[in-house]
Motif scaffolding. Sequence first.
Motif, short mmCIF file in Angstrom:
data_model
loop_
_atom_site.label_atom_id
_atom_site.label_comp_id
_atom_site.label_asym_id
_atom_site.label_seq_id
_atom_site.Cartn_x
_atom_site.Cartn_y
_atom_site.Cartn_z
N ARG A 18 0.83 -1.19 0.00
CA ARG A 18 0.00 0.00 0.00
C ARG A 18 0.87 1.25 0.00
NH1 ARG A 18 -2.36 -1.16 6.08
NH2 ARG A 18 -0.38 -0.90 7.14
N VAL A 19 0.24 2.37 -0.35
CA VAL A 19 0.92 3.65 -0.36
C VAL A 19 0.40 4.46 0.83
CG1 VAL A 19 1.26 5.81 -1.63
CG2 VAL A 19 1.25 3.63 -2.86
N ARG A 20 1.33 5.04 1.57
CA ARG A 20 0.99 5.82 2.76
C ARG A 20 1.02 7.31 2.41
NH1 ARG A 20 3.30 8.40 7.38
NH2 ARG A 20 2.23 7.77 9.28
N PHE A 21 0.05 8.05 2.92
CA PHE A 21 0.04 9.50 2.79
C PHE A 21 -0.65 10.09 4.02
CE2 PHE A 21 -3.82 7.95 0.89
CZ PHE A 21 -4.78 8.93 1.03
N ILE A 22 -0.45 11.37 4.24
CA ILE A 22 -0.92 12.02 5.46
C ILE A 22 -1.88 13.14 5.12
CG2 ILE A 22 -0.22 13.36 7.50
CD1 ILE A 22 0.72 10.53 7.68
N GLY A 23 -2.96 13.20 5.88
CA GLY A 23 -3.88 14.33 5.83
C GLY A 23 -3.75 15.12 7.12
N HIS A 24 -4.32 16.30 7.14
CA HIS A 24 -4.29 17.14 8.34
C HIS A 24 -5.69 17.68 8.62
CE1 HIS A 24 0.09 17.36 8.88
NE2 HIS A 24 0.09 17.16 7.58
N ASP A 25 -6.10 17.54 9.86
CA ASP A 25 -7.35 18.12 10.34
C ASP A 25 -6.94 19.10 11.42
OD1 ASP A 25 -9.82 18.80 11.27
OD2 ASP A 25 -10.51 16.76 11.63
N GLY A 26 -6.82 20.35 11.03
CA GLY A 26 -6.29 21.34 11.97
C GLY A 26 -4.85 21.00 12.29
N MET A 27 -4.56 20.82 13.56
CA MET A 27 -3.18 20.49 13.97
C MET A 27 -2.94 18.98 14.05
SD MET A 27 -3.32 21.64 17.91
CE MET A 27 -3.08 20.33 19.09
N PHE A 28 -3.94 18.17 13.76
CA PHE A 28 -3.81 16.72 13.87
C PHE A 28 -3.43 16.08 12.54
CE2 PHE A 28 -6.90 17.99 17.11
CZ PHE A 28 -6.25 17.51 18.24
N GLU A 29 -2.43 15.20 12.58
CA GLU A 29 -2.08 14.40 11.41
C GLU A 29 -3.00 13.19 11.35
OE1 GLU A 29 2.63 15.06 10.52
OE2 GLU A 29 1.98 13.15 11.28
N VAL A 30 -3.45 12.88 10.15
CA VAL A 30 -4.36 11.75 9.94
C VAL A 30 -3.70 10.82 8.93
CG1 VAL A 30 -6.68 11.05 9.26
CG2 VAL A 30 -6.32 13.31 10.30
N PRO A 31 -3.25 9.62 9.38
CA PRO A 31 -2.57 8.70 8.46
C PRO A 31 -3.56 7.93 7.57
CG PRO A 31 -2.54 7.81 10.69
CD PRO A 31 -3.20 9.16 10.76
N PHE A 32 -3.21 7.85 6.30
CA PHE A 32 -4.00 7.11 5.32
C PHE A 32 -3.09 6.13 4.58
CE2 PHE A 32 -6.58 10.89 5.75
CZ PHE A 32 -7.87 10.43 5.64
N PHE A 33 -3.70 5.05 4.13
CA PHE A 33 -3.06 4.11 3.21
C PHE A 33 -4.05 3.85 2.08
CE2 PHE A 33 -1.08 3.05 7.26
CZ PHE A 33 0.25 2.92 6.93
N VAL A 34 -3.52 3.65 0.89
CA VAL A 34 -4.34 3.18 -0.23
C VAL A 34 -3.70 1.89 -0.71
CG1 VAL A 34 -3.20 4.65 -1.94
CG2 VAL A 34 -5.45 3.73 -2.41
N GLU A 35 -4.50 0.82 -0.75
CA GLU A 35 -3.98 -0.47 -1.19
C GLU A 35 -3.58 -0.41 -2.66
OE1 GLU A 35 -7.06 -3.28 -0.14
OE2 GLU A 35 -6.37 -3.33 1.94
N THR A 36 -2.53 -1.14 -3.01
CA THR A 36 -2.03 -1.08 -4.39
C THR A 36 -3.06 -1.58 -5.40
OG1 THR A 36 -0.92 -3.22 -4.11
CG2 THR A 36 0.40 -1.22 -3.74
N ASP A 37 -3.92 -2.52 -5.01
CA ASP A 37 -4.92 -3.00 -5.98
C ASP A 37 -6.01 -1.97 -6.24
OD1 ASP A 37 -6.27 -3.27 -3.57
OD2 ASP A 37 -6.96 -5.31 -3.96
#
Length: 84
Positions: A18-37
């Motif tokens: 999977r590919v990891r990327f980060i979102g932000h909600d105000g000062m909070f980091e929100v980790p995301f992954f998207v599966e390769t398929d």
Amino acid sequence: MTLTFPNRSRSYDKAGQRVRFIGHDGMFEVPFFVETDALPTAATGEAHYLAAFDAARATIQDVAREIYGNARRSVYVLTAADFR
């Protein structure tokens, strides 16, 4: 607050396929992954997955916002089903 993606960095998690990327909600980091398929590529390998992520970034981030708005979790994993 609104979920934003000011940091364009992403990384490939080979063990999790999977590919990891980060979102932000105000000062909070929100980790995301998207599966390769779930990525729009027929080729395999880190470079292809990251290129496919980059090409579909806007759609992936839209889906991430939708999933984030539905329920709060500590980590979000986007699958192919989330893009239908």
